[in-house]
Design a protein around this motif. Structure first.
Motif, mmCIF file in Angstrom:
data_model
loop_
_atom_site.group_PDB
_atom_site.id
_atom_site.type_symbol
_atom_site.label_atom_id
_atom_site.label_comp_id
_atom_site.label_asym_id
_atom_site.label_seq_id
_atom_site.Cartn_x
_atom_site.Cartn_y
_atom_site.Cartn_z
ATOM 1 N N ILE A 34 0.843 -1.192 0.000
ATOM 2 C CA ILE A 34 0.000 0.000 0.000
ATOM 3 C C ILE A 34 0.882 1.247 0.000
ATOM 4 N N LYS A 36 2.167 4.739 0.896
ATOM 5 C CA LYS A 36 2.006 5.564 2.101
ATOM 6 C C LYS A 36 2.796 6.852 1.989
ATOM 7 N N CYS A 49 -10.672 3.663 -1.906
ATOM 8 C CA CYS A 49 -10.156 3.107 -0.660
ATOM 9 C C CYS A 49 -8.664 3.367 -0.445
ATOM 10 N N TYR A 50 -8.327 3.815 0.754
ATOM 11 C CA TYR A 50 -6.934 4.057 1.159
ATOM 12 C C TYR A 50 -6.076 2.812 0.971
ATOM 13 N N SER A 51 -6.665 1.653 1.243
ATOM 14 C CA SER A 51 -5.909 0.401 1.233
ATOM 15 C C SER A 51 -5.809 -0.261 -0.132
ATOM 16 N N SER A 58 -6.171 9.497 -0.306
ATOM 17 C CA SER A 58 -7.077 8.918 0.689
ATOM 18 C C SER A 58 -8.533 9.116 0.292
ATOM 19 N N ALA A 161 -9.645 -2.947 -2.482
ATOM 20 C CA ALA A 161 -8.598 -3.298 -1.514
ATOM 21 C C ALA A 161 -8.740 -4.706 -0.959
#
Length: 276
Positions: A34, A36, A49-51, A58, A161
């Motif tokens: 993922i 970051k 989705c962030y993931s 985000s 995700a």
């Protein structure tokens, strides 16, 4: 006819470009990791989705829930300010042009199966998303239980995700339990209903659409009606697949489909009026 095709194509191209830009971390798809980096501190305008292994920004709903869960002062000012900015500038234009999950729903709806027409029942169901907003996005995180919508409902998170990550990581597959199975069921149910009912997730479930709907009267970009040209034939409302009562109201996603159906050319995008 050619002009109408071009208008529809521009919207579709915008949807596709948005989906690619939100998820352009190609390394994540190859490694299952993922991203970051610094861009993750910025919210995308729509659900994303962030993931997701490809996500470079985000999700505003995910960020809002995380803020409510972890903020010392219980008010995530940055996220609320970002949503406020998106709402004032674009409102539900985001739903119509910039949401990857909205695009997926529209493509699924093209499948040749019987369709459920909008009705009084669907208009009533359209208020369900406000209940979901209050309960799962605000109240559950606020009392520090969980990021309610992300954890229990969000089908976009599951398809972007949950499924890719478990497919690429055997250790995660071993941890799959009843919650993940529930999320897959929700995703499957949403996609199935979308075959028969146009953008049913947007219309009945999506709390981000509910949030943006509050900005319908003030958003800078959007659909407007020239009341001097309007003959009140109601062709715009009858031809729209969303549960609108009038063009530009809280259920309108500003897709522009009503523009080509107006017999007096009374409907336009706000920005186009300024160029006349």
């Amino acid at each position: 006819m050619h002009g109408d095709w071009m208008k529809l194509s521009k919207r579709r191209y915008t949807q596709l470009i948005s989906a690619v830009l939100y998820n352009c971390n190609l390394k994540g798809y190859m490694t299952g990791g993922i991203y970051k980096g610094g861009l993750k501190g910025i919210c995308a305008p729509s659900l994303n989705c962030y993931s997701c292994p490809g996500a470079v920004a985000s999700c505003p709903l995910g960020s809002l829930q995380t803020g409510l869960l972890s903020s010392k002062y219980k008010i995530p000012y940055y996220v609320l300010g970002t949503i406020l900015l998106f709402g004032i500038l674009l409102g539900r234009f985001i739903c119509g042009f910039l949401c990857p999950f909205g695009l997926l729903q529209e493509l699924i709806y093209k499948l040749p199966v019987p369709k459920i027409k909008k009705s009084k029942a669907t208009r009533v169901l359209s208020y369900l998303k406000y209940i979901i907003l209050i309960l799962f996005v605000i109240l559950i995180p606020l009392v520090k239980l969980a990021p309610g919508f992300c954890k229990y409902i969000c089908p976009a998170g599951t398809i972007e995700a949950g499924i890719p990550l478990t497919a690429s990581d055997s250790s995660l597959r071993g941890m799959v339990g009843i919650l993940f199975s529930w999320k897959v069921f929700v995703l499957a149910a949403v996609l199935l209903v979308c075959m028969f009912c146009y953008r049913s997730f947007c219309r009945f479930i999506c709390p981000l659409g509910a949030l943006y709907s509050f900005f319908a009267p003030v958003s800078v970009v959007g659909i407007k009606v020239d009341n001097e040209k309007c003959i009140n034939c109601n062709a715009c409302v009858e031809g729209c697949l969303m549960d609108i009562n009038k063009v530009g109201d809280h259920e309108c996603i500003h897709c522009g489909s009503c523009i080509k159906g107006c017999p007096t050319e009374a409907i336009y995008y706000r920005k186009n009026k300024e160029n006349k």
